[in-house]
Design a protein around this motif. Structure first.
Motif, PDB file in Angstrom:
ATOM      1  N   VAL A 195      -2.322  -2.848  -5.924  1.00  0.00           N
ATOM      2  CA  VAL A 195      -2.487  -3.800  -4.831  1.00  0.00           C
ATOM      3  C   VAL A 195      -3.856  -3.600  -4.206  1.00  0.00           C
ATOM      4  O   VAL A 195      -4.472  -2.555  -4.351  1.00  0.00           O
ATOM      5  CB  VAL A 195      -1.403  -3.622  -3.737  1.00  0.00           C
ATOM      6  N   CYS A 196      -4.311  -4.608  -3.515  1.00  0.00           N
ATOM      7  CA  CYS A 196      -5.592  -4.539  -2.834  1.00  0.00           C
ATOM      8  C   CYS A 196      -5.365  -4.119  -1.386  1.00  0.00           C
ATOM      9  O   CYS A 196      -4.314  -4.376  -0.809  1.00  0.00           O
ATOM     10  CB  CYS A 196      -6.278  -5.900  -2.878  1.00  0.00           C
ATOM     11  N   THR A 197      -6.369  -3.488  -0.815  1.00  0.00           N
ATOM     12  CA  THR A 197      -6.236  -3.071   0.576  1.00  0.00           C
ATOM     13  C   THR A 197      -6.197  -4.281   1.490  1.00  0.00           C
ATOM     14  O   THR A 197      -6.722  -5.338   1.163  1.00  0.00           O
ATOM     15  CB  THR A 197      -7.420  -2.165   0.993  1.00  0.00           C
ATOM     16  N   LYS A 198      -5.552  -4.098   2.628  1.00  0.00           N
ATOM     17  CA  LYS A 198      -5.451  -5.161   3.617  1.00  0.00           C
ATOM     18  C   LYS A 198      -6.523  -4.922   4.677  1.00  0.00           C
ATOM     19  O   LYS A 198      -6.635  -3.827   5.210  1.00  0.00           O
ATOM     20  CB  LYS A 198      -4.057  -5.119   4.248  1.00  0.00           C
ATOM     21  N   PHE A 199      -7.330  -5.940   4.954  1.00  0.00           N
ATOM     22  CA  PHE A 199      -8.353  -5.796   5.974  1.00  0.00           C
ATOM     23  C   PHE A 199      -7.720  -5.766   7.356  1.00  0.00           C
ATOM     24  O   PHE A 199      -6.838  -6.559   7.668  1.00  0.00           O
ATOM     25  CB  PHE A 199      -9.357  -6.952   5.917  1.00  0.00           C
ATOM     26  N   VAL A 200      -8.164  -4.844   8.175  1.00  0.00           N
ATOM     27  CA  VAL A 200      -7.769  -4.779   9.581  1.00  0.00           C
ATOM     28  C   VAL A 200      -9.055  -4.787  10.392  1.00  0.00           C
ATOM     29  O   VAL A 200     -10.082  -4.306   9.931  1.00  0.00           O
ATOM     30  CB  VAL A 200      -6.922  -3.519   9.894  1.00  0.00           C
ATOM     31  N   PRO A 201      -9.038  -5.347  11.611  1.00  0.00           N
ATOM     32  CA  PRO A 201     -10.275  -5.443  12.386  1.00  0.00           C
ATOM     33  C   PRO A 201     -10.925  -4.087  12.654  1.00  0.00           C
ATOM     34  O   PRO A 201     -12.114  -3.934  12.544  1.00  0.00           O
ATOM     35  CB  PRO A 201      -9.852  -6.097  13.693  1.00  0.00           C
ATOM     36  N   LYS A 202     -10.114  -3.080  13.010  1.00  0.00           N
ATOM     37  CA  LYS A 202     -10.651  -1.756  13.312  1.00  0.00           C
ATOM     38  C   LYS A 202      -9.627  -0.708  12.930  1.00  0.00           C
ATOM     39  O   LYS A 202      -8.437  -0.950  12.983  1.00  0.00           O
ATOM     40  CB  LYS A 202     -10.950  -1.626  14.801  1.00  0.00           C
ATOM     41  N   SER A 203     -10.117   0.462  12.583  1.00  0.00           N
ATOM     42  CA  SER A 203      -9.232   1.605  12.382  1.00  0.00           C
ATOM     43  C   SER A 203      -9.257   2.406  13.682  1.00  0.00           C
ATOM     44  O   SER A 203     -10.290   2.969  14.037  1.00  0.00           O
ATOM     45  CB  SER A 203      -9.705   2.472  11.221  1.00  0.00           C
ATOM     46  N   LEU A 204      -8.135   2.444  14.398  1.00  0.00           N
ATOM     47  CA  LEU A 204      -8.086   3.087  15.710  1.00  0.00           C
ATOM     48  C   LEU A 204      -7.600   4.521  15.613  1.00  0.00           C
ATOM     49  O   LEU A 204      -6.740   4.842  14.803  1.00  0.00           O
ATOM     50  CB  LEU A 204      -7.146   2.309  16.641  1.00  0.00           C
ATOM     51  N   SER A 205      -8.128   5.363  16.507  1.00  0.00           N
ATOM     52  CA  SER A 205      -7.647   6.746  16.607  1.00  0.00           C
ATOM     53  C   SER A 205      -6.322   6.744  17.382  1.00  0.00           C
ATOM     54  O   SER A 205      -5.945   5.743  17.999  1.00  0.00           O
ATOM     55  CB  SER A 205      -8.683   7.618  17.323  1.00  0.00           C
ATOM     56  N   ASP A 206      -5.640   7.868  17.407  1.00  0.00           N
ATOM     57  CA  ASP A 206      -4.372   7.971  18.152  1.00  0.00           C
ATOM     58  C   ASP A 206      -4.591   7.736  19.640  1.00  0.00           C
ATOM     59  O   ASP A 206      -3.786   7.073  20.295  1.00  0.00           O
ATOM     60  CB  ASP A 206      -3.726   9.337  17.913  1.00  0.00           C
ATOM     61  N   ASP A 207      -5.697   8.257  20.203  1.00  0.00           N
ATOM     62  CA  ASP A 207      -5.990   8.058  21.628  1.00  0.00           C
ATOM     63  C   ASP A 207      -6.227   6.583  21.945  1.00  0.00           C
ATOM     64  O   ASP A 207      -5.750   6.074  22.960  1.00  0.00           O
ATOM     65  CB  ASP A 207      -7.220   8.873  22.045  1.00  0.00           C
ATOM     66  N   HIS A 252       3.446   2.795  -4.938  1.00  0.00           N
ATOM     67  CA  HIS A 252       4.858   2.640  -5.277  1.00  0.00           C
ATOM     68  C   HIS A 252       5.403   1.429  -4.537  1.00  0.00           C
ATOM     69  O   HIS A 252       4.905   1.052  -3.474  1.00  0.00           O
ATOM     70  CB  HIS A 252       5.637   3.905  -4.885  1.00  0.00           C
ATOM     71  N   THR A 253       6.430   0.788  -5.072  1.00  0.00           N
ATOM     72  CA  THR A 253       6.987  -0.413  -4.451  1.00  0.00           C
ATOM     73  C   THR A 253       7.510  -0.154  -3.042  1.00  0.00           C
ATOM     74  O   THR A 253       7.507  -1.046  -2.205  1.00  0.00           O
ATOM     75  CB  THR A 253       8.119  -0.999  -5.316  1.00  0.00           C
ATOM     76  N   SER A 254       7.945   1.063  -2.757  1.00  0.00           N
ATOM     77  CA  SER A 254       8.495   1.348  -1.428  1.00  0.00           C
ATOM     78  C   SER A 254       7.420   1.760  -0.425  1.00  0.00           C
ATOM     79  O   SER A 254       7.703   1.844   0.762  1.00  0.00           O
ATOM     80  CB  SER A 254       9.541   2.455  -1.534  1.00  0.00           C
ATOM     81  N   SER A 255       6.178   2.014  -0.871  1.00  0.00           N
ATOM     82  CA  SER A 255       5.135   2.418   0.079  1.00  0.00           C
ATOM     83  C   SER A 255       4.422   1.194   0.648  1.00  0.00           C
ATOM     84  O   SER A 255       4.430   0.123   0.058  1.00  0.00           O
ATOM     85  CB  SER A 255       4.139   3.358  -0.591  1.00  0.00           C
ATOM     86  N   SER A 256       3.819   1.379   1.831  1.00  0.00           N
ATOM     87  CA  SER A 256       3.168   0.250   2.498  1.00  0.00           C
ATOM     88  C   SER A 256       1.820  -0.060   1.856  1.00  0.00           C
ATOM     89  O   SER A 256       1.234   0.772   1.181  1.00  0.00           O
ATOM     90  CB  SER A 256       2.975   0.557   3.981  1.00  0.00           C
ATOM     91  N   ARG A 257       1.367  -1.263   2.119  1.00  0.00           N
ATOM     92  CA  ARG A 257       0.104  -1.730   1.571  1.00  0.00           C
ATOM     93  C   ARG A 257      -1.049  -0.957   2.219  1.00  0.00           C
ATOM     94  O   ARG A 257      -1.081  -0.764   3.422  1.00  0.00           O
ATOM     95  CB  ARG A 257      -0.020  -3.219   1.880  1.00  0.00           C
ATOM     96  N   PRO A 258      -2.044  -0.488   1.419  1.00  0.00           N
ATOM     97  CA  PRO A 258      -3.150   0.270   2.011  1.00  0.00           C
ATOM     98  C   PRO A 258      -3.999  -0.613   2.922  1.00  0.00           C
ATOM     99  O   PRO A 258      -4.104  -1.814   2.706  1.00  0.00           O
ATOM    100  CB  PRO A 258      -3.950   0.746   0.802  1.00  0.00           C
ATOM    101  N   LYS A 259      -4.602  -0.002   3.962  1.00  0.00           N
ATOM    102  CA  LYS A 259      -5.442  -0.736   4.905  1.00  0.00           C
ATOM    103  C   LYS A 259      -6.795  -0.047   4.991  1.00  0.00           C
ATOM    104  O   LYS A 259      -6.906   1.149   4.795  1.00  0.00           O
ATOM    105  CB  LYS A 259      -4.804  -0.738   6.295  1.00  0.00           C
ATOM    106  N   ARG A 260      -7.811  -0.824   5.308  1.00  0.00           N
ATOM    107  CA  ARG A 260      -9.135  -0.261   5.553  1.00  0.00           C
ATOM    108  C   ARG A 260      -9.890  -1.201   6.467  1.00  0.00           C
ATOM    109  O   ARG A 260      -9.650  -2.395   6.501  1.00  0.00           O
ATOM    110  CB  ARG A 260      -9.902  -0.040   4.261  1.00  0.00           C
ATOM    111  N   ALA A 261     -10.794  -0.636   7.233  1.00  0.00           N
ATOM    112  CA  ALA A 261     -11.610  -1.443   8.140  1.00  0.00           C
ATOM    113  C   ALA A 261     -12.681  -2.176   7.348  1.00  0.00           C
ATOM    114  O   ALA A 261     -13.169  -1.676   6.345  1.00  0.00           O
ATOM    115  CB  ALA A 261     -12.247  -0.554   9.192  1.00  0.00           C
ATOM    116  N   LYS A 262     -13.044  -3.377   7.822  1.00  0.00           N
ATOM    117  CA  LYS A 262     -14.122  -4.109   7.172  1.00  0.00           C
ATOM    118  C   LYS A 262     -15.427  -3.372   7.391  1.00  0.00           C
ATOM    119  O   LYS A 262     -15.695  -2.871   8.468  1.00  0.00           O
ATOM    120  CB  LYS A 262     -14.255  -5.508   7.766  1.00  0.00           C
ATOM    121  N   LYS A 263     -16.243  -3.311   6.370  1.00  0.00           N
ATOM    122  CA  LYS A 263     -17.551  -2.700   6.483  1.00  0.00           C
ATOM    123  C   LYS A 263     -18.593  -3.789   6.347  1.00  0.00           C
ATOM    124  O   LYS A 263     -18.409  -4.739   5.589  1.00  0.00           O
ATOM    125  CB  LYS A 263     -17.741  -1.644   5.403  1.00  0.00           C
ATOM    126  N   SER A 264     -19.669  -3.664   7.100  1.00  0.00           N
ATOM    127  CA  SER A 264     -20.692  -4.697   7.035  1.00  0.00           C
ATOM    128  C   SER A 264     -22.058  -4.083   6.802  1.00  0.00           C
ATOM    129  O   SER A 264     -22.313  -2.950   7.171  1.00  0.00           O
ATOM    130  CB  SER A 264     -20.697  -5.519   8.320  1.00  0.00           C
TER     131      SER A 264
END
Length: 194
Positions: A90-102, A152-164
């Motif tokens: 599968v391809c990674t899913k774009f998310v606007p930002k990768s946030l820290s726990d804080d 694996h079919t039971s794992s979630s789709r990978p995510k990564r922040a957009k890079k420019s």
């Protein structure tokens, strides 16, 4: 592979006994029948041994290997991954930002506060005007194929922040109220935001 090596030894023996190319091919065809290596391969090995090269192994070649060093073909590996282990690429899913726990915790607190204000005043959202200041960049995105990975079919789709890759940039400020977009302000790079 063992049978191929055996045939190479037989070709080398024919060269050492000074058999002609045609005679050697006829002898091997008689012994191995349909299992004989291709005519082109036979002639390559015959020429190689005739020129004095005693090496029985293939010379290293560039490019992707047809098998993994343990002798398993790529097709077998693919079958094991997709059918036996039930993995698929599968391809990674774009998310606007990768946030820290804080950062996530802070956003949760802000959202909870807003929900409390909404429950206290039913007309609260009609009074709110909001905006979002964003830098807009030109970029070379990674292709879907480049970002694909096994999962694996039971794992979630990978995510990564957009890079420019910055070339030209500007600030875009959209203003919203409860009914939708009010105005968009576009500020080119180098200008002051007021």
């Amino acid at each position: 592979m063992q049978e191929t090596m055996e045939q190479r030894y037989a070709i080398k023996l024919c060269v050492k006994f000074l058999k002609s190319k045609q005679k050697a091919y006829g002898m091997l065809k008689e012994v191995y029948g349909d299992e004989l290596i291709s005519k082109g391969s036979f002639y390559r090995w015959f020429k190689r041994f005739s020129e004095g090269n005693e090496e029985d192994e293939d010379e290293p070649r560039s490019g992707a290997p047809n098998s993994i060093p343990v002798g398993i073909s790529i097709g077998t590996v693919d079958t094991v991954l997709t059918e036996d282990m039930r993995l698929h690429k599968v391809c990674t899913k774009f998310v606007p930002k990768s946030l820290s726990d804080d950062q996530r915790q802070f956003r949760m607190e802000c959202c909870t506060g807003i929900l409390d204000m909404i429950s206290a005043d039913s007309g609260f959202l009609n009074k709110v005007v909001t905006f979002n200041k964003n830098w807009v960049f030109t970029y070379d995105p990674e292709s879907k194929h480049q970002s694909a990975q096994w999962k694996h079919t039971s794992s979630s789709r990978p995510k990564r922040a957009k890079k420019s890759r910055s070339q030209e940039k500007a600030i875009v400020i959209p203003f919203f109220d409860s009914k939708g977009l009010i105005q968009i302000k576009w500020i080119p790079e180098g200008s002051k935001c007021q």
